[in-house]
Design a protein around this motif. Structure first.
Motif, PDB file in Angstrom:
ATOM      1  N   LEU A 183       4.354  61.324   1.542  1.00  0.00           N
ATOM      2  CA  LEU A 183       3.696  60.612   2.785  1.00  0.00           C
ATOM      3  C   LEU A 183       4.219  61.160   3.897  1.00  0.00           C
ATOM      4  O   LEU A 183       5.534  61.230   4.173  1.00  0.00           O
ATOM      5  CB  LEU A 183       3.816  59.110   2.717  1.00  0.00           C
ATOM      6  N   ARG A 184       3.473  61.736   5.072  1.00  0.00           N
ATOM      7  CA  ARG A 184       3.771  62.113   6.270  1.00  0.00           C
ATOM      8  C   ARG A 184       2.998  61.314   7.430  1.00  0.00           C
ATOM      9  O   ARG A 184       1.775  61.141   7.175  1.00  0.00           O
ATOM     10  CB  ARG A 184       3.769  63.545   6.363  1.00  0.00           C
ATOM     11  N   GLU A 185       3.687  61.043   8.519  1.00  0.00           N
ATOM     12  CA  GLU A 185       2.930  60.334   9.386  1.00  0.00           C
ATOM     13  C   GLU A 185       2.842  61.152  10.638  1.00  0.00           C
ATOM     14  O   GLU A 185       3.942  61.814  11.088  1.00  0.00           O
ATOM     15  CB  GLU A 185       3.493  58.884   9.700  1.00  0.00           C
ATOM     16  N   ALA A 186       1.772  61.418  11.459  1.00  0.00           N
ATOM     17  CA  ALA A 186       1.740  61.982  12.914  1.00  0.00           C
ATOM     18  C   ALA A 186       0.489  61.419  13.518  1.00  0.00           C
ATOM     19  O   ALA A 186      -0.606  61.322  12.842  1.00  0.00           O
ATOM     20  CB  ALA A 186       1.680  63.588  12.590  1.00  0.00           C
ATOM     21  N   GLY A 187       0.611  61.194  14.732  1.00  0.00           N
ATOM     22  CA  GLY A 187      -0.617  60.864  15.660  1.00  0.00           C
ATOM     23  C   GLY A 187      -1.312  59.686  15.005  1.00  0.00           C
ATOM     24  O   GLY A 187      -2.435  59.661  15.286  1.00  0.00           O
ATOM     25  N   GLY A 188      -0.550  58.718  14.555  1.00  0.00           N
ATOM     26  CA  GLY A 188      -1.242  57.438  14.008  1.00  0.00           C
ATOM     27  C   GLY A 188      -2.118  57.662  12.666  1.00  0.00           C
ATOM     28  O   GLY A 188      -2.660  56.712  12.442  1.00  0.00           O
ATOM     29  N   MET A 189      -1.930  58.641  12.014  1.00  0.00           N
ATOM     30  CA  MET A 189      -2.353  58.961  10.837  1.00  0.00           C
ATOM     31  C   MET A 189      -1.312  59.171   9.561  1.00  0.00           C
ATOM     32  O   MET A 189      -0.382  59.895  10.187  1.00  0.00           O
ATOM     33  CB  MET A 189      -3.235  60.233  10.712  1.00  0.00           C
ATOM     34  N   THR A 190      -1.643  58.896   8.465  1.00  0.00           N
ATOM     35  CA  THR A 190      -0.729  59.178   7.414  1.00  0.00           C
ATOM     36  C   THR A 190      -1.351  60.064   6.420  1.00  0.00           C
ATOM     37  O   THR A 190      -2.490  59.797   5.973  1.00  0.00           O
ATOM     38  CB  THR A 190      -0.040  58.046   6.821  1.00  0.00           C
ATOM     39  N   THR A 191      -0.841  61.113   5.921  1.00  0.00           N
ATOM     40  CA  THR A 191      -1.331  62.153   4.913  1.00  0.00           C
ATOM     41  C   THR A 191      -0.552  61.726   3.885  1.00  0.00           C
ATOM     42  O   THR A 191       0.735  61.697   3.669  1.00  0.00           O
ATOM     43  CB  THR A 191      -1.012  63.536   5.300  1.00  0.00           C
ATOM     44  N   LEU A 192      -1.270  61.489   2.641  1.00  0.00           N
ATOM     45  CA  LEU A 192      -0.734  61.461   1.341  1.00  0.00           C
ATOM     46  C   LEU A 192      -1.187  62.709   0.498  1.00  0.00           C
ATOM     47  O   LEU A 192      -2.175  63.128   0.497  1.00  0.00           O
ATOM     48  CB  LEU A 192      -1.482  60.112   0.489  1.00  0.00           C
ATOM     49  N   THR A 193       0.086  63.280   0.067  1.00  0.00           N
ATOM     50  CA  THR A 193       0.061  64.189  -0.807  1.00  0.00           C
ATOM     51  C   THR A 193       0.486  63.779  -2.217  1.00  0.00           C
ATOM     52  O   THR A 193       1.356  63.401  -2.223  1.00  0.00           O
ATOM     53  CB  THR A 193       0.804  65.505  -0.576  1.00  0.00           C
ATOM     54  N   PHE A 194      -0.647  63.732  -3.256  1.00  0.00           N
ATOM     55  CA  PHE A 194      -0.105  63.173  -4.671  1.00  0.00           C
ATOM     56  C   PHE A 194      -0.235  64.362  -5.564  1.00  0.00           C
ATOM     57  O   PHE A 194      -1.485  65.236  -5.508  1.00  0.00           O
ATOM     58  CB  PHE A 194      -1.367  62.202  -4.903  1.00  0.00           C
ATOM     59  N   GLY A 195       0.429  64.407  -6.572  1.00  0.00           N
ATOM     60  CA  GLY A 195       0.495  65.560  -7.469  1.00  0.00           C
ATOM     61  C   GLY A 195       0.396  65.067  -9.107  1.00  0.00           C
ATOM     62  O   GLY A 195       1.278  64.053  -9.121  1.00  0.00           O
ATOM     63  N   HIS A 196       0.033  65.568 -10.003  1.00  0.00           N
ATOM     64  CA  HIS A 196       0.063  65.471 -11.457  1.00  0.00           C
ATOM     65  C   HIS A 196       0.472  66.468 -12.196  1.00  0.00           C
ATOM     66  O   HIS A 196      -0.269  67.297 -12.190  1.00  0.00           O
ATOM     67  CB  HIS A 196      -1.047  64.558 -11.988  1.00  0.00           C
ATOM     68  N   ARG A 197       1.653  66.604 -12.821  1.00  0.00           N
ATOM     69  CA  ARG A 197       2.035  67.899 -13.357  1.00  0.00           C
ATOM     70  C   ARG A 197       1.014  67.819 -14.909  1.00  0.00           C
ATOM     71  O   ARG A 197       0.846  66.941 -15.381  1.00  0.00           O
ATOM     72  CB  ARG A 197       3.510  67.879 -13.815  1.00  0.00           C
ATOM     73  N   LEU A 198       0.271  69.154 -14.927  1.00  0.00           N
ATOM     74  CA  LEU A 198      -0.166  69.542 -16.294  1.00  0.00           C
ATOM     75  C   LEU A 198       0.259  70.576 -17.000  1.00  0.00           C
ATOM     76  O   LEU A 198       0.708  71.611 -16.748  1.00  0.00           O
ATOM     77  CB  LEU A 198      -1.631  70.180 -15.677  1.00  0.00           C
ATOM     78  N   PRO A 199       0.448  70.099 -18.138  1.00  0.00           N
ATOM     79  CA  PRO A 199       1.072  70.775 -19.319  1.00  0.00           C
ATOM     80  C   PRO A 199       0.114  71.864 -19.681  1.00  0.00           C
ATOM     81  O   PRO A 199       0.558  72.984 -20.086  1.00  0.00           O
ATOM     82  CB  PRO A 199       1.317  69.871 -20.763  1.00  0.00           C
ATOM     83  N   ASN A 200      -1.024  71.559 -19.574  1.00  0.00           N
ATOM     84  CA  ASN A 200      -2.142  72.490 -20.011  1.00  0.00           C
ATOM     85  C   ASN A 200      -3.231  72.412 -19.074  1.00  0.00           C
ATOM     86  O   ASN A 200      -3.911  71.585 -18.555  1.00  0.00           O
ATOM     87  CB  ASN A 200      -2.792  72.010 -21.440  1.00  0.00           C
ATOM     88  N   PRO A 201      -3.490  73.734 -18.248  1.00  0.00           N
ATOM     89  CA  PRO A 201      -4.518  73.620 -17.387  1.00  0.00           C
ATOM     90  C   PRO A 201      -5.851  73.268 -17.730  1.00  0.00           C
ATOM     91  O   PRO A 201      -6.830  72.582 -16.810  1.00  0.00           O
ATOM     92  CB  PRO A 201      -4.694  75.134 -16.853  1.00  0.00           C
ATOM     93  N   ALA A 202      -6.138  73.111 -19.068  1.00  0.00           N
ATOM     94  CA  ALA A 202      -7.549  72.627 -19.374  1.00  0.00           C
ATOM     95  C   ALA A 202      -7.498  71.065 -19.106  1.00  0.00           C
ATOM     96  O   ALA A 202      -8.770  70.674 -19.079  1.00  0.00           O
ATOM     97  CB  ALA A 202      -7.714  72.830 -21.078  1.00  0.00           C
ATOM     98  N   ASP A 203      -6.599  70.558 -19.028  1.00  0.00           N
ATOM     99  CA  ASP A 203      -6.563  68.957 -18.929  1.00  0.00           C
ATOM    100  C   ASP A 203      -7.024  68.740 -17.369  1.00  0.00           C
ATOM    101  O   ASP A 203      -7.491  67.582 -17.211  1.00  0.00           O
ATOM    102  CB  ASP A 203      -5.054  68.515 -18.900  1.00  0.00           C
ATOM    103  N   ALA A 204      -7.172  69.584 -16.562  1.00  0.00           N
ATOM    104  CA  ALA A 204      -7.882  69.290 -15.145  1.00  0.00           C
ATOM    105  C   ALA A 204      -9.061  68.916 -15.357  1.00  0.00           C
ATOM    106  O   ALA A 204      -9.569  68.127 -14.324  1.00  0.00           O
ATOM    107  CB  ALA A 204      -7.760  70.710 -14.357  1.00  0.00           C
ATOM    108  N   ALA A 205      -9.905  69.246 -16.294  1.00  0.00           N
ATOM    109  CA  ALA A 205     -11.311  68.821 -16.375  1.00  0.00           C
ATOM    110  C   ALA A 205     -11.440  67.410 -16.441  1.00  0.00           C
ATOM    111  O   ALA A 205     -12.455  66.788 -15.877  1.00  0.00           O
ATOM    112  CB  ALA A 205     -12.021  69.605 -17.474  1.00  0.00           C
ATOM    113  N   THR A 206     -10.524  66.695 -17.035  1.00  0.00           N
ATOM    114  CA  THR A 206     -10.510  65.132 -17.035  1.00  0.00           C
ATOM    115  C   THR A 206      -9.630  64.882 -16.174  1.00  0.00           C
ATOM    116  O   THR A 206      -9.859  63.537 -15.571  1.00  0.00           O
ATOM    117  CB  THR A 206     -10.219  64.716 -18.443  1.00  0.00           C
ATOM    118  N   MET A 207      -8.457  65.154 -15.853  1.00  0.00           N
ATOM    119  CA  MET A 207      -7.448  64.568 -14.863  1.00  0.00           C
ATOM    120  C   MET A 207      -7.990  64.670 -13.244  1.00  0.00           C
ATOM    121  O   MET A 207      -7.775  63.761 -12.630  1.00  0.00           O
ATOM    122  CB  MET A 207      -6.070  65.048 -15.137  1.00  0.00           C
ATOM    123  N   GLY A 208      -8.483  65.843 -12.970  1.00  0.00           N
ATOM    124  CA  GLY A 208      -9.076  65.992 -11.734  1.00  0.00           C
ATOM    125  C   GLY A 208     -10.072  64.809 -11.337  1.00  0.00           C
ATOM    126  O   GLY A 208      -9.738  64.248 -10.340  1.00  0.00           O
TER     127      GLY A 208
END
Length: 170
Positions: free
Chosen positions: A101-126
């Motif tokens: 999380l980062r805050e600037a100018g009254g706004m907060t940005t959330l960057t969230f990540g999920h590690r993928l052992p297999n890129p094919a998992d992105a089709a359901t995880m995304g």
């Protein structure tokens, strides 16, 4: 609200991650509370029991209803209100997620990540993470929650077509 695919790949030292960004018109402490308070979490993803300061909790997804299984979660890093890193599940099938999380100018940005052992998992995880993060935003803002049917399988193609970065494990 129309569902949009927002995830992209990022390569970190410990593997390939599917990463998402969301912008909140709120102070960082409010967004942190929505991400980490077990009662606030019920509004968008699930809940946990236990004391995070011990390095572990038991978490249950709310989408699966009462049948959802409790999972052991190891909290690897927690620096309120800026970031956390957690693992859930055993070995190579386990899940690793991070939140910054980062805050600037009254706004907060959330960057969230999920590690993928297999890129094919992105089709359901995304689509799943787009859904839950949009639920987080709606819950935080007091808006109606989105419907799962808008996300899957509609967004799966976007994630199937993402370019895997050079150097990522296949």
């Amino acid at each position: 609200m129309t569902a949009k695919a927002t995830g992209h790949y990022t390569l970190k030292p410990d593997g390939l991650y599917l990463q998402f960004d969301r912008l909140f018109r709120a102070p960082i402490e409010e967004v942190w509370f929505s991400l980490t308070n077990p009662t606030a979490m019920q509004g968008w993803i699930g809940t946990y029991t236990g004391r995070p300061e011990t390095g572990g909790v038991r978490f249950r997804m709310g989408f699966e209803g009462e049948e959802g299984e409790w999972q052991n979660v190891s909290i690897l890093e927690c620096a309120p209100p800026h970031r956390f890193l957690a693992d859930s599940g055993p070995g190579p099938t386990g899940i690793r997620v991070f939140s910054h999380l980062r805050e600037a100018g009254g706004m907060t940005t959330l960057t969230f990540g999920h590690r993928l052992p297999n890129p094919a998992d992105a089709a359901t995880m995304g689509p799943g993470w787009d859904y839950y993060l949009d639920r987080l935003m709606a819950s935080h803002a007091g808006r109606p929650l989105p419907e799962w049917e808008q996300y899957y399988p509609a967004l799966a193609e976007h994630y199937q077509e993402l370019h895997v970065p050079e150097g990522a494990r296949h």
